[in-house]
Motif scaffolding. Structure first.
Motif, PDB file in Angstrom:
ATOM      1  N   GLU A 180       0.811  -1.220   0.000  1.00  0.00           N
ATOM      2  CA  GLU A 180       0.000   0.000   0.000  1.00  0.00           C
ATOM      3  C   GLU A 180       0.847   1.273   0.000  1.00  0.00           C
ATOM      4  OE1 GLU A 180      -3.219   0.194  -0.243  1.00  0.00           O
ATOM      5  OE2 GLU A 180      -3.642  -1.959  -0.117  1.00  0.00           O
ATOM      6  N   VAL A 181       2.160   1.125   0.215  1.00  0.00           N
ATOM      7  CA  VAL A 181       3.014   2.308   0.336  1.00  0.00           C
ATOM      8  C   VAL A 181       3.090   3.112  -0.956  1.00  0.00           C
ATOM      9  CG1 VAL A 181       5.395   3.092   0.734  1.00  0.00           C
ATOM     10  CG2 VAL A 181       4.361   1.424   2.273  1.00  0.00           C
ATOM     11  N   PRO A 182       3.283   2.509  -2.138  1.00  0.00           N
ATOM     12  CA  PRO A 182       3.335   3.343  -3.359  1.00  0.00           C
ATOM     13  C   PRO A 182       2.063   4.152  -3.586  1.00  0.00           C
ATOM     14  CG  PRO A 182       4.218   1.156  -3.795  1.00  0.00           C
ATOM     15  CD  PRO A 182       3.604   1.096  -2.433  1.00  0.00           C
ATOM     16  N   GLY A 183       0.889   3.517  -3.408  1.00  0.00           N
ATOM     17  CA  GLY A 183      -0.358   4.266  -3.557  1.00  0.00           C
ATOM     18  C   GLY A 183      -0.499   5.348  -2.508  1.00  0.00           C
ATOM     19  N   GLY A 184      -0.065   5.049  -1.273  1.00  0.00           N
ATOM     20  CA  GLY A 184      -0.120   6.054  -0.213  1.00  0.00           C
ATOM     21  C   GLY A 184       0.821   7.211  -0.496  1.00  0.00           C
ATOM     22  N   ALA A 185       2.000   6.913  -1.042  1.00  0.00           N
ATOM     23  CA  ALA A 185       2.947   7.978  -1.381  1.00  0.00           C
ATOM     24  C   ALA A 185       2.375   8.889  -2.466  1.00  0.00           C
ATOM     25  CB  ALA A 185       4.273   7.372  -1.835  1.00  0.00           C
ATOM     26  N   LEU A 186       1.688   8.296  -3.445  1.00  0.00           N
ATOM     27  CA  LEU A 186       1.076   9.099  -4.500  1.00  0.00           C
ATOM     28  C   LEU A 186      -0.052   9.963  -3.940  1.00  0.00           C
ATOM     29  CD1 LEU A 186       1.231   9.597  -7.562  1.00  0.00           C
ATOM     30  CD2 LEU A 186      -0.510   7.829  -7.851  1.00  0.00           C
ATOM     31  N   SER A 187      -0.846   9.393  -3.020  1.00  0.00           N
ATOM     32  CA  SER A 187      -1.922  10.169  -2.389  1.00  0.00           C
ATOM     33  C   SER A 187      -1.352  11.317  -1.568  1.00  0.00           C
ATOM     34  CB  SER A 187      -2.765   9.257  -1.500  1.00  0.00           C
ATOM     35  OG  SER A 187      -3.770   9.990  -0.827  1.00  0.00           O
ATOM     36  N   ALA A 188      -0.280  11.048  -0.814  1.00  0.00           N
ATOM     37  CA  ALA A 188       0.355  12.106  -0.020  1.00  0.00           C
ATOM     38  C   ALA A 188       0.941  13.177  -0.927  1.00  0.00           C
ATOM     39  CB  ALA A 188       1.440  11.512   0.880  1.00  0.00           C
ATOM     40  N   ALA A 189       1.564  12.757  -2.030  1.00  0.00           N
ATOM     41  CA  ALA A 189       2.123  13.734  -2.970  1.00  0.00           C
ATOM     42  C   ALA A 189       1.031  14.614  -3.543  1.00  0.00           C
ATOM     43  CB  ALA A 189       2.877  13.012  -4.083  1.00  0.00           C
ATOM     44  N   GLY A 190      -0.123  14.006  -3.875  1.00  0.00           N
ATOM     45  CA  GLY A 190      -1.228  14.795  -4.402  1.00  0.00           C
ATOM     46  C   GLY A 190      -1.770  15.775  -3.384  1.00  0.00           C
ATOM     47  N   THR A 191      -1.839  15.364  -2.129  1.00  0.00           N
ATOM     48  CA  THR A 191      -2.324  16.265  -1.073  1.00  0.00           C
ATOM     49  C   THR A 191      -1.416  17.468  -0.915  1.00  0.00           C
ATOM     50  OG1 THR A 191      -3.310  14.394   0.109  1.00  0.00           O
ATOM     51  CG2 THR A 191      -2.937  16.417   1.369  1.00  0.00           C
ATOM     52  N   LEU A 192      -0.106  17.233  -0.949  1.00  0.00           N
ATOM     53  CA  LEU A 192       0.864  18.298  -0.708  1.00  0.00           C
ATOM     54  C   LEU A 192       1.240  19.059  -1.975  1.00  0.00           C
ATOM     55  CD1 LEU A 192       3.190  16.248   1.667  1.00  0.00           C
ATOM     56  CD2 LEU A 192       1.423  17.876   2.326  1.00  0.00           C
ATOM     57  N   ALA A 193       0.778  18.590  -3.134  1.00  0.00           N
ATOM     58  CA  ALA A 193       1.144  19.233  -4.398  1.00  0.00           C
ATOM     59  C   ALA A 193       0.560  20.620  -4.548  1.00  0.00           C
ATOM     60  CB  ALA A 193       0.708  18.360  -5.585  1.00  0.00           C
ATOM     61  N   ALA A 194      -0.342  21.001  -3.635  1.00  0.00           N
ATOM     62  CA  ALA A 194      -0.840  22.381  -3.661  1.00  0.00           C
ATOM     63  C   ALA A 194       0.298  23.381  -3.541  1.00  0.00           C
ATOM     64  CB  ALA A 194      -1.851  22.590  -2.530  1.00  0.00           C
ATOM     65  N   GLY A 195       1.396  22.967  -2.902  1.00  0.00           N
ATOM     66  CA  GLY A 195       2.554  23.845  -2.774  1.00  0.00           C
ATOM     67  C   GLY A 195       3.197  24.173  -4.104  1.00  0.00           C
ATOM     68  N   GLY A 196       2.854  23.421  -5.168  1.00  0.00           N
ATOM     69  CA  GLY A 196       3.415  23.695  -6.484  1.00  0.00           C
ATOM     70  C   GLY A 196       2.996  25.034  -7.045  1.00  0.00           C
ATOM     71  N   TYR A 197       1.919  25.616  -6.517  1.00  0.00           N
ATOM     72  CA  TYR A 197       1.517  26.950  -6.952  1.00  0.00           C
ATOM     73  C   TYR A 197       2.585  27.995  -6.619  1.00  0.00           C
ATOM     74  CZ  TYR A 197      -3.290  25.955  -8.415  1.00  0.00           C
ATOM     75  OH  TYR A 197      -4.401  25.514  -9.109  1.00  0.00           O
ATOM     76  N   ALA A 198       3.564  27.621  -5.796  1.00  0.00           N
ATOM     77  CA  ALA A 198       4.647  28.551  -5.474  1.00  0.00           C
ATOM     78  C   ALA A 198       5.412  28.994  -6.714  1.00  0.00           C
ATOM     79  CB  ALA A 198       5.613  27.905  -4.467  1.00  0.00           C
ATOM     80  N   LEU A 199       5.325  28.226  -7.804  1.00  0.00           N
ATOM     81  CA  LEU A 199       5.967  28.641  -9.054  1.00  0.00           C
ATOM     82  C   LEU A 199       5.515  30.029  -9.489  1.00  0.00           C
ATOM     83  CD1 LEU A 199       5.939  25.480 -11.349  1.00  0.00           C
ATOM     84  CD2 LEU A 199       7.939  26.691 -10.510  1.00  0.00           C
ATOM     85  N   LEU A 200       4.264  30.354  -9.183  1.00  0.00           N
ATOM     86  CA  LEU A 200       3.724  31.644  -9.609  1.00  0.00           C
ATOM     87  C   LEU A 200       4.313  32.799  -8.818  1.00  0.00           C
ATOM     88  CD1 LEU A 200      -0.007  30.528  -9.854  1.00  0.00           C
ATOM     89  CD2 LEU A 200       1.607  30.807 -11.738  1.00  0.00           C
ATOM     90  N   LEU A 201       4.943  32.506  -7.678  1.00  0.00           N
ATOM     91  CA  LEU A 201       5.498  33.556  -6.825  1.00  0.00           C
ATOM     92  C   LEU A 201       6.988  33.768  -7.041  1.00  0.00           C
ATOM     93  CD1 LEU A 201       3.722  32.595  -3.460  1.00  0.00           C
ATOM     94  CD2 LEU A 201       2.940  34.191  -5.223  1.00  0.00           C
ATOM     95  N   LEU A 202       7.598  32.976  -7.923  1.00  0.00           N
ATOM     96  CA  LEU A 202       9.047  33.061  -8.096  1.00  0.00           C
ATOM     97  C   LEU A 202       9.507  34.413  -8.630  1.00  0.00           C
ATOM     98  CD1 LEU A 202      10.125  29.569  -9.460  1.00  0.00           C
ATOM     99  CD2 LEU A 202      10.406  30.498  -7.162  1.00  0.00           C
ATOM    100  N   GLY A 203       8.612  35.150  -9.267  1.00  0.00           N
ATOM    101  CA  GLY A 203       8.995  36.461  -9.777  1.00  0.00           C
ATOM    102  C   GLY A 203       9.382  37.431  -8.685  1.00  0.00           C
ATOM    103  N   GLN A 204       8.953  37.171  -7.441  1.00  0.00           N
ATOM    104  CA  GLN A 204       9.303  38.041  -6.320  1.00  0.00           C
ATOM    105  C   GLN A 204      10.313  37.394  -5.381  1.00  0.00           C
ATOM    106  OE1 GLN A 204       4.938  39.414  -5.433  1.00  0.00           O
ATOM    107  NE2 GLN A 204       6.294  40.878  -4.453  1.00  0.00           N
ATOM    108  N   VAL A 205      11.009  36.375  -5.863  1.00  0.00           N
ATOM    109  CA  VAL A 205      12.043  35.710  -5.063  1.00  0.00           C
ATOM    110  C   VAL A 205      13.407  36.158  -5.552  1.00  0.00           C
ATOM    111  CG1 VAL A 205      13.046  33.501  -4.396  1.00  0.00           C
ATOM    112  CG2 VAL A 205      10.574  33.730  -4.587  1.00  0.00           C
ATOM    113  N   ARG A 206      14.265  36.587  -4.628  1.00  0.00           N
ATOM    114  CA  ARG A 206      15.606  37.070  -4.993  1.00  0.00           C
ATOM    115  C   ARG A 206      16.510  35.905  -5.389  1.00  0.00           C
ATOM    116  NH1 ARG A 206      14.502  39.994  -0.264  1.00  0.00           N
ATOM    117  NH2 ARG A 206      15.738  38.550   0.984  1.00  0.00           N
TER     118      ARG A 206
END
Length: 359
Positions: A180-206
């Motif tokens: 069950e670990v591979p499926g659980g890892a994919l589910s956890a990755a999907g839950t935390l993938a909301a952090g990928g929106y940080a790409l939109l903020l890179l324009g204000q990162v030094r």
């Protein structure tokens, strides 16, 4: 001129702190129930998710760097209509995601405060909207303060909880749990993938030296902490009980402490976790504001921020009556699709950039 640029930007360390602050409370609250099928091996799932997402971050790092505004860069490429379609998909999903997270937070607070989930959802969204009204740099400084409080609280929970872990529950795995670990890892990755929106903020990162190492370290802290949190929950409650109760992490925390002292750790943890929840909402609202400004061809403003806050609240209305957790079951798939859309946009950028260089 250089001073003004510095004031209007944040460091990669601050961005990493925002991600840890926003995703740690989310992961500790949502993942235990979602990963309980992996049994005693459930704590391996966040580590597997960390490997997947770090690989994705490394791939993105070859396509875009801090200081580069993703939306403006994509506007310079061919096929603008297709790219605007990508941006519309990301905006629509982001607004729904913000509303769903707001409903989740309001539902949890309503259980302890005995108040209306709808009212509390509106309150946390309004608080997040107010915090981001002054822009990313001010919000990042606030996030650093919140991060210290949440980090200290998590360390305290680990210190109190580690001595009551039944280690045979989390070390003696069977093949059924490991499968069950591979499926659980994919589910956890999907839950935390909301952090990928940080790409939109890179324009204000030094742009800084060793920025990739700093970001990897921050993400390593996040996934390591989530693995420790899962280990505490499963080790103290057992995988069977973890899958049967709501919010197992807070149930686990309620059993910590000594007789006559520190018997209210659950209330303390819930209060501290609100800081991370507000940071998650603020982070998403900042990203949605930038997307809306790019699609509308306007500069970012607090007015656009309140528009996306209001839109998120409208989407949260049907979810703020006890159905927030049910709706969140579809979030991992939606997040992974959104990250796939971002990857397509970046791949489009790279393809046309190489073609222009050859021309």
């Amino acid at each position: 001129m250089e001073r003004d640029t510095t004031i209007n930007t944040i460091s990669i360390r601050q961005l990493g702190t925002l991600l840890v602050l926003a995703l740690l409370p989310l992961g500790t609250e949502v993942l235990p129930s979602r990963l309980s099928q992996a049994g005693g091996a459930a704590w391996l799932c966040p580590l597997g998710a960390g490997g997947l997402l770090l690989a994705l971050v490394a791939l993105w790092g070859r396509w875009i760097t801090p200081g580069e505004d993703l939306l403006k860069t994509l506007e310079q490429q061919k096929g603008r209509k297709i790219l605007r379609g990508f941006a519309l998909v990301l905006l629509a999903w982001g607004l729904f995601l913000t509303g769903a997270q707001g409903a989740r937070i309001g539902e949890r607070l309503a259980q302890s405060l005995r108040a209306s989930p709808l009212l509390l959802t509106a309150a946390v969204l309004a608080l997040a909207g107010w915090l981001v009204a002054k822009g990313l740099p001010a919000f990042a400084r606030t996030g650093e303060i919140f991060g210290l409080a949440v980090g200290a609280g998590f360390v305290l929970i680990v210190l109190f909880g580690v001595f009551g872990v039944a280690w045979d529950r989390v070390i003696l795995w069977d093949w059924a749990a490991l499968e069950e670990v591979p499926g659980g890892a994919l589910s956890a990755a999907g839950t935390l993938a909301a952090g990928g929106y940080a790409l939109l903020l890179l324009g204000q990162v030094r742009p800084e030296e060793k920025q990739k190492r700093v970001l990897r370290r921050k993400l390593g802290v996040l996934f390591g902490s989530l693995a420790v949190g899962m280990l505490l929950v499963v080790g103290r409650l057992g995988a069977g009980l973890t899958g049967q109760i709501d919010r197992p992490f807070f149930q686990m925390v309620s059993g910590l402490g000594f007789e006559g002292a520190f018997q209210r750790l659950e209330e303390l943890a819930s209060a501290l976790w609100v800081l991370g929840d507000v940071a998650l909402l603020g982070f998403l609202l900042l990203c949605m504001r930038r997307l809306l400004a790019g699609l509308a061809g306007r500069e970012e403003s607090s007015g656009l921020g309140w528009i996306v806050t209001g839109g998120s609240f409208l989407l949260a209305l049907p979810l703020a009556h006890g159905r927030g957790i049910e709706v969140l079951s579809m979030v991992p798939v939606g997040n992974l699709v959104a990250m796939g859309v971002m990857s397509l946009g970046l791949g489009w950028k790279m393809a046309f950039s190489k073609k222009s260089e050859k021309t």
